[in-house]
Design a protein around this motif. Structure first.
Motif, PDB file in Angstrom:
ATOM      1  N   ARG A  76       0.155   4.116   1.031  1.00 26.06           N
ATOM      2  CA  ARG A  76      -0.089   4.917   2.236  1.00 26.06           C
ATOM      3  C   ARG A  76       0.581   4.328   3.468  1.00 26.06           C
ATOM      4  N   CYS A  77       0.353   3.010   3.710  1.00 22.04           N
ATOM      5  CA  CYS A  77       0.791   2.436   4.986  1.00 22.04           C
ATOM      6  C   CYS A  77       1.869   1.371   4.824  1.00 22.04           C
ATOM      7  N   CYS A  87       0.831  -1.202   0.000  1.00 22.08           N
ATOM      8  CA  CYS A  87       0.000   0.000   0.000  1.00 22.08           C
ATOM      9  C   CYS A  87       0.872   1.261   0.000  1.00 22.08           C
ATOM     10  N   CYS A 119      -5.359   0.112   6.083  1.00 17.69           N
ATOM     11  CA  CYS A 119      -5.714   1.532   6.209  1.00 17.69           C
ATOM     12  C   CYS A 119      -6.891   1.948   5.333  1.00 17.69           C
ATOM     13  N   PHE A 139      -6.974   2.374   2.085  1.00 21.89           N
ATOM     14  CA  PHE A 139      -6.623   3.050   0.836  1.00 21.89           C
ATOM     15  C   PHE A 139      -7.198   2.261  -0.344  1.00 21.89           C
ATOM     16  N   CYS A 194      -6.977  -1.489   0.754  1.00 18.43           N
ATOM     17  CA  CYS A 194      -5.970  -1.943   1.714  1.00 18.43           C
ATOM     18  C   CYS A 194      -6.677  -2.421   2.978  1.00 18.43           C
TER      19      CYS A 194
HETATM   20 ZN   LIG Z   1      -2.742   0.805   3.561  1.00 19.46          ZN
END
Ligand SMILES: [Zn+2]
Length: 94
Positions: free
Chosen positions: A31-32, A29, A74, A76, A71
């Motif tokens: 983002r995370c 991901c 998180c 996403f 995801c």
């Molecule tokens: Zn994520």
């Protein structure tokens, strides 16, 4: 077998596409950083996920079909154009 944009894809077909197209070190991901995705395609074969195209009155006039991943950690959301996946599956079959 030629399929339309309405045809649901199996999780295995989508997985084969990702394995072929997305390098292993780029699957986490953005983002995370976790690499656990859920695949959504609509709940039945008659439903299709994608981006809605609306007219000026907010009425849906078209849909841009997409394979949607979210995801697990998180939430996403990541999308791939369904047509690209279908084209690849068709090439793979020949
Ligand atoms: Zn994520």
């Amino acid at each position: 077998m030629k399929r339309s944009l309405n045809s649901p894809l199996t999780a295995q077909e989508v997985e084969r596409f990702i394995d072929a197209k997305v390098p292993a070190d780029r699957r986490s991901c953005p983002r995370c950083g976790v690499d656990r995705w859920n695949l959504s395609q609509g709940e039945s074969g008659n439903e299709m996920l994608g981006l809605s195209i609306l007219d000026e009155r907010q009425k849906q006039v078209a849909l841009y079909p997409a394979i949607v991943f979210s995801c697990e950690n998180c939430g996403f959301v990541s999308m791939h154009a369904k047509q690209t996946v279908l084209n690849w599956l068709e090439e793979e079959d020949t």
